[in-house]
Design a protein around this motif. Structure first.
Motif, short mmCIF file in Angstrom:
data_model
loop_
_atom_site.label_atom_id
_atom_site.label_comp_id
_atom_site.label_asym_id
_atom_site.label_seq_id
_atom_site.Cartn_x
_atom_site.Cartn_y
_atom_site.Cartn_z
N SER A 53 5.46 16.29 -4.02
CA SER A 53 5.80 15.00 -2.73
C SER A 53 7.52 14.99 -2.74
CB SER A 53 5.52 13.48 -3.36
OG SER A 53 6.08 13.76 -4.71
N LYS A 54 8.30 16.07 -3.97
CA LYS A 54 9.40 16.09 -3.67
C LYS A 54 10.01 17.81 -3.76
CE LYS A 54 8.81 13.16 -8.79
NZ LYS A 54 6.91 13.02 -8.70
N LEU A 131 -6.50 4.63 5.32
CA LEU A 131 -6.53 3.11 6.17
C LEU A 131 -7.91 2.91 7.02
CD1 LEU A 131 -3.10 2.82 7.67
CD2 LEU A 131 -4.36 1.26 6.07
N GLY A 174 3.85 2.22 2.86
CA GLY A 174 3.24 1.71 2.49
C GLY A 174 5.33 1.90 0.95
N GLY A 175 5.07 0.93 0.14
CA GLY A 175 6.00 0.79 -0.78
C GLY A 175 6.33 1.29 -2.36
N GLY A 176 5.29 2.31 -2.74
CA GLY A 176 4.84 2.35 -4.38
C GLY A 176 5.16 4.08 -3.74
N ILE A 178 4.45 7.68 -2.91
CA ILE A 178 4.60 7.72 -2.30
C ILE A 178 5.26 7.45 -1.20
CG2 ILE A 178 3.22 8.35 0.08
CD1 ILE A 178 2.33 10.24 -2.15
N GLU A 181 9.06 8.45 -2.69
CA GLU A 181 9.35 9.40 -1.86
C GLU A 181 9.11 10.71 -0.81
OE1 GLU A 181 7.72 11.57 -5.79
OE2 GLU A 181 8.04 9.96 -6.60
N VAL A 196 7.60 1.42 6.35
CA VAL A 196 6.88 -0.34 5.99
C VAL A 196 6.66 -0.41 4.45
CG1 VAL A 196 5.54 -1.36 7.47
CG2 VAL A 196 6.64 0.34 8.62
N PRO A 198 5.60 -4.38 1.85
CA PRO A 198 5.10 -5.34 2.35
C PRO A 198 6.08 -6.33 1.00
CG PRO A 198 3.12 -4.00 1.26
CD PRO A 198 4.00 -3.14 1.46
N GLN A 199 6.78 -5.26 0.35
CA GLN A 199 7.28 -6.89 -0.62
C GLN A 199 8.86 -6.37 -0.30
OE1 GLN A 199 4.70 -3.97 -1.82
NE2 GLN A 199 3.49 -5.12 -2.07
N VAL A 265 -0.98 4.44 0.22
CA VAL A 265 -1.13 3.16 0.23
C VAL A 265 -1.60 2.78 -1.25
CG1 VAL A 265 -1.23 2.16 2.95
CG2 VAL A 265 -3.44 3.12 1.46
N GLU A 323 -2.58 6.01 -14.20
CA GLU A 323 -2.73 7.39 -12.74
C GLU A 323 -1.12 7.95 -13.09
OE1 GLU A 323 -3.07 5.52 -9.09
OE2 GLU A 323 -4.87 4.31 -9.58
N SER A 356 11.01 9.12 -11.26
CA SER A 356 10.64 9.82 -9.81
C SER A 356 12.34 10.81 -9.38
CB SER A 356 10.84 9.08 -8.69
OG SER A 356 10.78 9.33 -7.14
P1 NDP Z 1 0.90 2.85 -5.07
O1 NDP Z 1 -0.32 2.30 -5.13
O2 NDP Z 1 1.78 3.56 -5.81
O3 NDP Z 1 1.75 2.46 -3.89
C1 NDP Z 1 0.94 1.37 -2.01
C2 NDP Z 1 1.99 0.34 -1.89
O4 NDP Z 1 1.00 0.80 -0.41
C3 NDP Z 1 2.01 -0.55 -2.09
O5 NDP Z 1 3.53 -1.31 -2.07
C4 NDP Z 1 1.22 -1.15 -1.66
O6 NDP Z 1 1.52 -3.09 -1.33
C5 NDP Z 1 1.69 -0.38 0.18
N1 NDP Z 1 0.18 -0.81 1.04
C6 NDP Z 1 -0.58 -0.65 0.88
N2 NDP Z 1 -1.37 -1.79 2.44
C7 NDP Z 1 0.24 -1.81 3.33
C8 NDP Z 1 0.16 -1.23 4.69
N3 NDP Z 1 -0.91 -1.17 4.90
N4 NDP Z 1 1.49 -0.93 5.01
C9 NDP Z 1 2.34 -1.04 4.31
N5 NDP Z 1 2.29 -1.04 3.06
C10 NDP Z 1 0.92 -1.10 2.35
O7 NDP Z 1 0.22 3.54 -4.34
P2 NDP Z 1 0.93 5.69 -3.56
O8 NDP Z 1 0.12 5.61 -2.50
O9 NDP Z 1 2.84 5.32 -2.83
O10 NDP Z 1 1.22 6.79 -4.75
C11 NDP Z 1 -0.59 6.99 -5.19
C12 NDP Z 1 -0.56 7.74 -6.18
O11 NDP Z 1 -0.24 8.70 -6.26
C13 NDP Z 1 -0.39 6.80 -7.57
O12 NDP Z 1 -1.53 7.19 -8.25
C14 NDP Z 1 0.78 7.20 -8.09
O13 NDP Z 1 0.95 7.38 -9.49
C15 NDP Z 1 0.09 8.75 -7.88
N6 NDP Z 1 2.01 9.38 -7.35
C16 NDP Z 1 3.03 9.19 -8.62
C17 NDP Z 1 4.05 9.43 -8.15
C18 NDP Z 1 5.18 8.95 -9.53
O14 NDP Z 1 4.72 8.54 -10.42
N7 NDP Z 1 6.26 9.50 -9.01
C19 NDP Z 1 5.24 10.06 -6.99
C20 NDP Z 1 3.45 10.30 -6.45
C21 NDP Z 1 2.79 10.03 -6.16
P3 NDP Z 1 0.64 -4.10 -1.82
O15 NDP Z 1 0.38 -4.03 -3.52
O16 NDP Z 1 0.68 -5.07 -1.31
O17 NDP Z 1 -0.22 -3.83 -1.12
#
Ligand code: NDP
Length: 437
Positions: A53-54, A131, A174-176, A178, A181, A196, A198-199, A265, A323, A356
């Motif tokens: 991802s980087k 999804l 998704g705001g995690g 992935i 980055e 996009v 959710p938070q 997500v 993870e 990150s």
């Molecule tokens: P995350 O769990 O970090 O984030 C998922 C995000 O997606 C949450 O904000 C979630 O919100 C949101 N989401 C869920 N459904 C929707 C939707 N329909 N529309 C918009 N947003 C939505 O998962 P990632 O996919 O980002 O990462 C996956 C894995 O990869 C993880 O295990 C992570 O640790 C790893 N990773 C780690 C990195 C690092 O450490 N630097 C870099 C890249 C990946 P809600 O929780 O409210 O559902």
């Protein structure tokens, strides 16, 4: 390397980063040659997955295999496909394990004869949350992409190349990790990107509002469009009957045009092979219960990395899944050392760590996200962070823009957990380390 013999003293199922670091430990502890087999469904031997991802996302001059095979990220040898046979280890790529018979100590493989093991290490990792599996309408359309491995990264880069030539929009869902980055990586490739989440902010469990606002402004300055407090609920094709995604529909009612939709997500641990045979966490998505030496409920079977629910000593020993690459590396090394010489390891004492790199920024976090938070530093200078304080002690630190010495200081603070002074917000981590306790 002897011919494939169908029986090995040590077998690892899953060839991700954890397997690579287990092999590193195997070699450093003098594990016998010809007695370790690693089986992976991927076409490559272990590599440093975070690169995908980087640095991998750069179209020009990006990191490419074999340069980021395990264990370069941890400062070790480049374990490319020559390294394993050189050390008497067999790495079977493109091979799926279809069943594990824990009584017979035997693995069934797709299109291969079965393999018996003496000791087994499970490192099956995670799969992306899809999804389609969540029943999101339109999620089967083309150009809705996920990132977990090099093959995914290549597909995404192929699309990025097309969009750079033809023009077009990317939407990141998704705001995690992935989301954070990949938004930066796609934008750095010159695409028009909307993310996009959710938070209110990215990584909302870790970033306080004050810190989250910094990244939000930074992304906006870089030309990213942010749709916070919104979820993608369905997708529509470019035109009726077309197979390619053209629109992401949000729960706010907004419709975003898109030519590439990158979804992050969440991830799910791969537990299907041993469901019902090993003690697992009851909560969804589950996890394989292990003790402080990564031993599962079955004799001679160990687990490491994303799938392992291990006692987190710093949280009173509660069973926890992590993870993260640093846990994959460390837990795999503990498991392998224990497999080679039972009783030789200390109980695993993991210090949670996350990091990150995005645009020209980088941050690190060590410790625990418990208690109250205190901001420190200077956002304008891009050097700031958050202390977490519980029972009067500093238990976790987030730092943006830290030098190697400052990152070392936040790690030490999280390990030593000093008493928090009254003016904590005025103290940078290295100053804190110099305070008498
Ligand atoms: P995350 O769990 O970090 O984030 C998922 C995000 O997606 C949450 O904000 C979630 O919100 C949101 N989401 C869920 N459904 C929707 C939707 N329909 N529309 C918009 N947003 C939505 O998962 P990632 O996919 O980002 O990462 C996956 C894995 O990869 C993880 O295990 C992570 O640790 C790893 N990773 C780690 C990195 C690092 O450490 N630097 C870099 C890249 C990946 P809600 O929780 O409210 O559902």
């Amino acid at each position: 390397m002897p011919a494939f013999k169908g029986k090995f003293d040590f077998v690892i199922v899953g060839g991700g980063n954890a397997a690579g670091y287990a092999a590193k430990e195997y070699v450093s502890k003098g594990g016998p040659k010809g007695e370790l087999l690693i089986i992976t469904s991927e076409p490559y031997c272990s590599y440093e997955r975070p690169t995908c991802s980087k640095a991998y996302m750069k179209l020009e001059g990006g990191a490419r295999l074999p340069k980021f095979h395990t264990s370069v990220g941890g400062g070790g040898d480049l374990q490319d496909d020559q390294w394993y046979p050189k050390h008497g280890i067999q790495f079977m790529t493109n091979t799926e394990v279809t069943n594990i018979d824990f009584k017979k100590k035997q693995l069934s493989l797709a299109n291969q004869p079965p393999v018996e093991y003496g000791k087994l290490l499970l490192c099956t990792g995670s799969t992306v949350a899809d999804l389609k599996d969540m029943g999101t309408p339109g999620a089967e359309l083309e150009n809705i992409m996920y990132l977990r491995n090099v093959a995914d990264a290549d597909r995404i880069l192929g699309r990025v190349k097309q969009l750079k030539t033809d023009g077009g929009k990317a939407v990141v869902i998704g705001g995690g990790y992935i989301g954070l980055e990949m938004t930066a990586s796609l934008r750095s490739n010159g695409l028009d990107v909307t993310v996009v989440l959710p938070q209110e902010h990215f990584l909302s469990r870790m970033l306080t509002d004050e810190v989250g606002e910094f990244y939000e402004s930074y992304y906006k300055e870089k030309g990213v469009t942010i749709r916070a407090k919104a979820r993608a609920v369905s997708f529509e094709p470019k035109s009726p009957g077309c197979k390619q995604v053209g629109v992401a529909v949000l729960d706010t009612g907004e419709k975003l045009q898109c030519d590439l939709c990158l979804v992050g997500v969440g991830a799910r641990p791969n537990l299907g092979l041993f469901q019902g045979d090993l003690d697992m966490l009851d909560d969804k998505p589950g996890g394989v219960k292990v003790d402080g030496h990564m031993k599962t409920s079955q004799p001679d079977v160990y687990a490491a990395g994303d799938i392992a629910a291990f006692p987190l000593k710093r949280s009173g020993g509660s069973l926890t899944r992590m993870e993260h690459v640093s846990h994959a590396r460390l837990s795999a090394a503990v498991a392998m050392a224990e497999m080679l010489k039972p009783g030789s390891t200390h109980e695993y004492d993991y210090l949670p760590y996350f990091y990150s790199r995005i645009f020209d920024l980088h941050w690190e976090f060590y410790g625990s996200l418990e208690g109250s938070t205190v901001f420190f530093g200077d956002k304008k200078a891009k050097k700031f962070g958050t202390y977490w304080v519980k029972d009067g002690k500093v238990v976790g630190v987030f730092l943006e823009g830290g030098s190697p010495e400052e990152v070392e200081a936040i790690k030490s603070l999280s390990l030593e957990q000093p008493a928090a002074p009254k003016d904590l917000g005025q103290e940078m981590p290295r100053m804190m380390m110099q305070q008498p306790n």
